[in-house]
Write a protein that holds these residues in place. Sequence first.
Motif, PDB file in Angstrom:
ATOM      1  N   PRO A  97      -9.151  -2.303  -4.143  1.00  0.00           N
ATOM      2  CA  PRO A  97     -10.598  -2.070  -4.192  1.00  0.00           C
ATOM      3  C   PRO A  97     -11.212  -1.723  -2.840  1.00  0.00           C
ATOM      4  O   PRO A  97     -12.219  -1.018  -2.778  1.00  0.00           O
ATOM      5  N   THR A  98     -10.605  -2.193  -1.758  1.00  0.00           N
ATOM      6  CA  THR A  98     -11.172  -1.951  -0.429  1.00  0.00           C
ATOM      7  C   THR A  98     -10.781  -0.594   0.135  1.00  0.00           C
ATOM      8  O   THR A  98     -11.607   0.106   0.736  1.00  0.00           O
ATOM      9  N   PHE A  99      -9.526  -0.214  -0.061  1.00  0.00           N
ATOM     10  CA  PHE A  99      -9.013   1.004   0.566  1.00  0.00           C
ATOM     11  C   PHE A  99      -8.503   2.040  -0.431  1.00  0.00           C
ATOM     12  O   PHE A  99      -7.898   3.030  -0.037  1.00  0.00           O
ATOM     13  N   ASN A 100      -8.712   1.791  -1.727  1.00  0.00           N
ATOM     14  CA  ASN A 100      -8.296   2.717  -2.766  1.00  0.00           C
ATOM     15  C   ASN A 100      -6.794   2.984  -2.734  1.00  0.00           C
ATOM     16  O   ASN A 100      -6.324   4.078  -3.040  1.00  0.00           O
ATOM     17  N   THR A 101      -6.019   1.957  -2.343  1.00  0.00           N
ATOM     18  CA  THR A 101      -4.565   2.091  -2.376  1.00  0.00           C
ATOM     19  C   THR A 101      -4.074   1.867  -3.798  1.00  0.00           C
ATOM     20  O   THR A 101      -4.724   1.192  -4.599  1.00  0.00           O
ATOM     21  N   ASP A 102      -2.923   2.416  -4.107  1.00  0.00           N
ATOM     22  CA  ASP A 102      -2.285   2.119  -5.375  1.00  0.00           C
ATOM     23  C   ASP A 102      -1.731   0.693  -5.302  1.00  0.00           C
ATOM     24  O   ASP A 102      -1.263   0.266  -4.238  1.00  0.00           O
ATOM     25  N   PRO A 103      -1.775  -0.067  -6.410  1.00  0.00           N
ATOM     26  CA  PRO A 103      -1.244  -1.445  -6.369  1.00  0.00           C
ATOM     27  C   PRO A 103       0.199  -1.534  -5.903  1.00  0.00           C
ATOM     28  O   PRO A 103       0.631  -2.591  -5.429  1.00  0.00           O
ATOM     29  N   SER A 104       0.952  -0.441  -5.997  1.00  0.00           N
ATOM     30  CA  SER A 104       2.354  -0.462  -5.566  1.00  0.00           C
ATOM     31  C   SER A 104       2.509  -0.270  -4.061  1.00  0.00           C
ATOM     32  O   SER A 104       3.599  -0.466  -3.524  1.00  0.00           O
ATOM     33  N   GLU A 105       1.431   0.084  -3.353  1.00  0.00           N
ATOM     34  CA  GLU A 105       1.531   0.367  -1.925  1.00  0.00           C
ATOM     35  C   GLU A 105       1.539  -0.892  -1.067  1.00  0.00           C
ATOM     36  O   GLU A 105       2.213  -0.950  -0.030  1.00  0.00           O
ATOM     37  N   VAL A 106       0.755  -1.889  -1.446  1.00  0.00           N
ATOM     38  CA  VAL A 106       0.744  -3.175  -0.752  1.00  0.00           C
ATOM     39  C   VAL A 106       1.030  -4.232  -1.813  1.00  0.00           C
ATOM     40  O   VAL A 106       0.266  -4.403  -2.759  1.00  0.00           O
ATOM     41  N   VAL A 107       2.133  -4.943  -1.640  1.00  0.00           N
ATOM     42  CA  VAL A 107       2.636  -5.842  -2.682  1.00  0.00           C
ATOM     43  C   VAL A 107       2.778  -7.260  -2.130  1.00  0.00           C
ATOM     44  O   VAL A 107       3.252  -7.454  -1.012  1.00  0.00           O
ATOM     45  N   GLY A 108       2.379  -8.235  -2.915  1.00  0.00           N
ATOM     46  CA  GLY A 108       2.562  -9.630  -2.531  1.00  0.00           C
ATOM     47  C   GLY A 108       3.568 -10.302  -3.440  1.00  0.00           C
ATOM     48  O   GLY A 108       3.405 -10.308  -4.664  1.00  0.00           O
ATOM     49  N   LEU A 109       4.632 -10.857  -2.860  1.00  0.00           N
ATOM     50  CA  LEU A 109       5.634 -11.600  -3.616  1.00  0.00           C
ATOM     51  C   LEU A 109       5.522 -13.080  -3.266  1.00  0.00           C
ATOM     52  O   LEU A 109       5.481 -13.443  -2.094  1.00  0.00           O
TER      53      LEU A 109
END
Length: 311
Positions: A97-109
Amino acid sequence: MTPMSHYRSLQAELETLTTEAFRPELAEIDQLPTLEIARLMNGEDATVPAAVAARLPQIAAAIDAIADRMARGGRLVYAGAGTAGRLGVLDASECPPTFNTDPSEVVGLIAGGPSAMVTSVEGAEDSKKLAAEDLAGLGLTADDTVVGVSASGRTPYAIGAVEYARARGALTVGLSCNAGSALGAAADHGIEIVAGPELLTGSTRLKAGTAQKLVLNMLSTITMIRLGKTYGNLMVDVRASNEKLRARSRRIVALATGATDEEIERALEATDGEVKNAILTILGGVDGPTAARLLEESDGHLRAALAAAPR
């Protein structure tokens, strides 16, 4: 090694960690007035930014390396257990929502999977194998970055994630809150924020958690700045997914251009609500399709697109 000797060994190891140190001067904290406890806790929290400041060169070096890889299409992956894992998931979830990245670009495991966000998954943090399995599902490449996050710097899940990623040529960062950590040693970039013992002995959701949050803010935010996701200090890639963000989009265009409400509305309509494109149509004097082409040719960097505009 017998179970008892194992736990004795573990206890001895924990006693050497700054984040686990006991503070005898706070042994009667539960007897103090609430306001005094609040003052003590606030004073402890105030020391965290200075601890982060002491590691700014290491943080900046890691960011430059991350941005280089993400510019080539790589991903940023956080891996941690407990509080550290939750903070990584939080930071990753705020990037779209902040940078319009795709959810696959920054991932939290997080060790133990999504359910570990709200409940403890027994034994998950103790498994390097689990970290390897979680990362294997992402198909890591040399352009990806894996950030292992662990307050103690000894959590097997975080160390296992970094070891697995490094063996596959990915960039690795180890973020911990103890000096000389195993996690820092395992990573290409070790970032060790030593904020001192906690107010409550071993409760690393406190100062250590705050320190990790501050650093994760820097890693994602400054990386996105380097990738052209901002124009000055404006979030020009914000995704207008609700009324508040749609209002913010119009305000960002206004701050960037000084245009009238009517001009802003026309620009947003011509660019399907894309803030960055709308700014370019106004400041560059181009139509919507031209703005989209210029931004594509400039890898999304608005300043470069403006420099290339015919005007």
